[in-house]
Design a protein around this motif. Structure first.
Motif, PDB file in Angstrom:
ATOM      1  N   PRO A 204       0.826  -1.219   0.000  1.00  0.00           N
ATOM      2  CA  PRO A 204       0.000   0.000   0.000  1.00  0.00           C
ATOM      3  C   PRO A 204       0.861   1.271   0.000  1.00  0.00           C
ATOM      4  CG  PRO A 204      -0.020  -1.046   2.168  1.00  0.00           C
ATOM      5  CD  PRO A 204       0.670  -1.998   1.241  1.00  0.00           C
ATOM      6  N   ILE A 205       0.444   2.228  -0.814  1.00  0.00           N
ATOM      7  CA  ILE A 205       1.156   3.500  -0.957  1.00  0.00           C
ATOM      8  C   ILE A 205       0.155   4.637  -0.781  1.00  0.00           C
ATOM      9  CG2 ILE A 205       2.506   4.969  -2.512  1.00  0.00           C
ATOM     10  CD1 ILE A 205       3.485   2.434  -3.899  1.00  0.00           C
ATOM     11  N   ALA A 206       0.590   5.685  -0.099  1.00  0.00           N
ATOM     12  CA  ALA A 206      -0.267   6.851   0.110  1.00  0.00           C
ATOM     13  C   ALA A 206       0.492   8.128  -0.235  1.00  0.00           C
ATOM     14  CB  ALA A 206      -0.758   6.902   1.556  1.00  0.00           C
ATOM     15  N   LYS A 207      -0.260   9.137  -0.679  1.00  0.00           N
ATOM     16  CA  LYS A 207       0.313  10.451  -0.976  1.00  0.00           C
ATOM     17  C   LYS A 207      -0.027  11.406   0.160  1.00  0.00           C
ATOM     18  CE  LYS A 207       0.510  14.066  -4.494  1.00  0.00           C
ATOM     19  NZ  LYS A 207      -0.002  14.510  -5.821  1.00  0.00           N
ATOM     20  N   ILE A 208       1.000  12.055   0.692  1.00  0.00           N
ATOM     21  CA  ILE A 208       0.826  12.920   1.871  1.00  0.00           C
ATOM     22  C   ILE A 208       0.148  14.228   1.474  1.00  0.00           C
ATOM     23  CG2 ILE A 208       2.048  14.215   3.646  1.00  0.00           C
ATOM     24  CD1 ILE A 208       4.153  12.013   3.641  1.00  0.00           C
ATOM     25  N   GLU A 209      -0.868  14.597   2.245  1.00  0.00           N
ATOM     26  CA  GLU A 209      -1.591  15.857   2.013  1.00  0.00           C
ATOM     27  C   GLU A 209      -1.279  16.894   3.085  1.00  0.00           C
ATOM     28  OE1 GLU A 209      -5.595  14.407   1.932  1.00  0.00           O
ATOM     29  OE2 GLU A 209      -5.518  13.916  -0.214  1.00  0.00           O
ATOM     30  N   GLN A 210      -0.974  16.415   4.298  1.00  0.00           N
ATOM     31  CA  GLN A 210      -0.673  17.349   5.394  1.00  0.00           C
ATOM     32  C   GLN A 210       0.159  16.637   6.449  1.00  0.00           C
ATOM     33  OE1 GLN A 210      -4.143  18.925   7.292  1.00  0.00           O
ATOM     34  NE2 GLN A 210      -3.013  20.402   8.547  1.00  0.00           N
ATOM     35  N   VAL A 211       1.121  17.356   7.040  1.00  0.00           N
ATOM     36  CA  VAL A 211       1.984  16.790   8.087  1.00  0.00           C
ATOM     37  C   VAL A 211       2.048  17.770   9.256  1.00  0.00           C
ATOM     38  CG1 VAL A 211       4.265  15.909   8.670  1.00  0.00           C
ATOM     39  CG2 VAL A 211       3.398  15.621   6.355  1.00  0.00           C
ATOM     40  N   THR A 212       1.840  17.260  10.466  1.00  0.00           N
ATOM     41  CA  THR A 212       2.020  18.060  11.681  1.00  0.00           C
ATOM     42  C   THR A 212       2.901  17.278  12.665  1.00  0.00           C
ATOM     43  OG1 THR A 212      -0.028  17.158  12.611  1.00  0.00           O
ATOM     44  CG2 THR A 212      -0.176  19.270  11.452  1.00  0.00           C
ATOM     45  N   ILE A 213       3.717  17.995  13.431  1.00  0.00           N
ATOM     46  CA  ILE A 213       4.619  17.379  14.401  1.00  0.00           C
ATOM     47  C   ILE A 213       3.970  17.463  15.780  1.00  0.00           C
ATOM     48  CG2 ILE A 213       6.952  17.339  15.340  1.00  0.00           C
ATOM     49  CD1 ILE A 213       6.818  16.898  12.327  1.00  0.00           C
ATOM     50  N   GLN A 214       3.781  16.288  16.413  1.00  0.00           N
ATOM     51  CA  GLN A 214       3.169  16.231  17.753  1.00  0.00           C
ATOM     52  C   GLN A 214       3.949  15.241  18.614  1.00  0.00           C
ATOM     53  OE1 GLN A 214      -0.986  15.242  17.416  1.00  0.00           O
ATOM     54  NE2 GLN A 214      -1.429  16.882  15.950  1.00  0.00           N
ATOM     55  N   GLU A 215       4.677  15.771  19.620  1.00  0.00           N
ATOM     56  CA  GLU A 215       5.395  14.947  20.588  1.00  0.00           C
ATOM     57  C   GLU A 215       6.294  13.915  19.895  1.00  0.00           C
ATOM     58  OE1 GLU A 215       2.503  13.232  23.132  1.00  0.00           O
ATOM     59  OE2 GLU A 215       1.904  15.144  24.023  1.00  0.00           O
ATOM     60  N   GLU A 216       7.221  14.412  19.102  1.00  0.00           N
ATOM     61  CA  GLU A 216       8.198  13.575  18.393  1.00  0.00           C
ATOM     62  C   GLU A 216       7.534  12.553  17.464  1.00  0.00           C
ATOM     63  OE1 GLU A 216      10.920  11.849  21.141  1.00  0.00           O
ATOM     64  OE2 GLU A 216      11.808  13.781  21.678  1.00  0.00           O
ATOM     65  N   LYS A 217       6.370  12.897  16.974  1.00  0.00           N
ATOM     66  CA  LYS A 217       5.670  12.064  15.999  1.00  0.00           C
ATOM     67  C   LYS A 217       5.222  12.938  14.828  1.00  0.00           C
ATOM     68  CE  LYS A 217       4.839   7.671  17.408  1.00  0.00           C
ATOM     69  NZ  LYS A 217       4.919   6.469  16.563  1.00  0.00           N
TER      70      LYS A 217
END
Length: 340
Positions: free
Chosen positions: A33-46
């Protein structure tokens, strides 16, 4: 010449277009399975990722994925909008890079063909086959733990040198001279280092970086010496003998004595630069770990001794290969021309 430049430019343009298409649209060809990223946020080293599935039964579905975040990106890559990633159980496993890999490999091939023509193509093929043979050797050694790595490396050495020379030059007398000169040089450099290490009982060498191995470290280190000597010796032998062949081709009146003198001068010029290339190649790989040791309170000399002693032996072995290849290649050339 102008036609060649135009054709090369067109080929590179096509390479860029195909690479972009592969990167953008090849997801449907994968089972994973492959996905295209639409949004990324950084939360507690994740890294919390909103993405769209590009293949499989859930194609087009919006999902939430996670990936560990490290500012230095040692173990986990920083992801941005537009990246395509492999995932499993809501965890990102790897970044999809097939289009970029295709572009780099194709660009290398086109550059080799544009500069070297047929020789460039055979060089690319030989590099691919040598790499595949090296991977196969490592895999075979992993599967058969009762076999020593050194005999396998000896066989690989003969295969790699023979494939490189005979694929590029063909089966000619000159190629045989280069082949035997290279093999003799590699073995001479290797056994000098081997017997020196045995006489000194490896005194001063630090093998802590090999401590994670589940096999005896010494044969593996010796095998790495042998493989490292291949490139240094082969390059110098080919440079010396090929240059003398070209001089002889351009000036039929030149004597054998003059050719040997020219070979000695060429060897002196080549050896200095090649040894510096070895130093930069081997020592550069140790720079990150040297910094890690220094920033964790290690003494400078302790860190250098810990990390560079084995690299220094590899440089010395390669240096012997470069230096010995000059008289050995000249010797093979001399006796070959004297017989002729």
């Amino acid at each position: 010449m102008r036609r060649k430049i135009i054709l090369t430019g067109i080929a590179m343009f096509i390479c860029v277009i195909v690479s972009m298409c592969i990167q953008a649209y090849s997801a449907v060809l994968y089972k994973e399975p492959i996905a295209k990223i639409e949004q990324v946020t950084i939360q507690e080293e994740k890294q919390v990722i909103q993405a769209e599935v590009l293949n499989g039964r859930e194609k087009g579905k919006s999902i939430k994925l996670f990936s560990n975040y490290q500012e230095n990106e040692v173990e986990n890559t920083k992801l941005v909008e537009g990246n395509q990633v492999f995932f499993q159980n809501e965890e990102v496993t790897e970044k999809k890079r097939d289009g970029f890999v295709f572009f780099i490999v194709t660009l290398l091939l086109l550059t080799l063909i544009a500069i070297g023509g047929k020789t460039g193509l055979t060089t690319f093929i030989s590099a691919g086959l040598n790499s595949a043979a090296l991977v196969l050797m490592v895999w075979f050694y992993r599967e058969h733990s009762d076999i020593s790595l050194l005999p396998l490396t000896m066989l690989y050495m003969i295969f790699a040198v023979g494939l490189t020379l005979f694929l590029i030059d063909g089966f000619k007398k000159n190629s045989l001279q280069k082949f035997f000169a290279t093999i003799v040089t590699i073995l001479a450099a290797y056994f000098i280092c081997y017997f020196t290490m045995s006489l000194l009982h490896d005194k001063g060498l630090r093998f802590e970086d090999l401590g994670v191995l589940t096999r005896p470290y010494r044969p593996i280190f010796l095998a790495s010496l042998l493989i490292g000597a291949i490139g240094a010796s082969l390059d110098t032998v080919v440079t010396v003998i090929s240059t003398l062949e070209e001089i002889e081709q351009q000036n039929r009146q030149v004597t054998l004595k003059q050719l040997i003198q020219s070979g000695q001068i060429i060897g002196k010029d080549v050896s200095g630069t090649m040894i510096n290339v070895l130093i930069c190649s081997y020592f550069s790989s140790a720079i990150p770990m040297i910094l890690v040791y220094l920033f964790n309170g290690w003494n400078f000399m302790q860190a250098m001794n810990m990390l560079l002693s084995s690299e220094a032996v590899r440089v010395i072995c390669g240096g012997f290969g470069i230096l010995l290849s000059i008289p050995i290649s000249l010797g093979f050339f001399y006796f070959g021309r004297r017989k002729a």
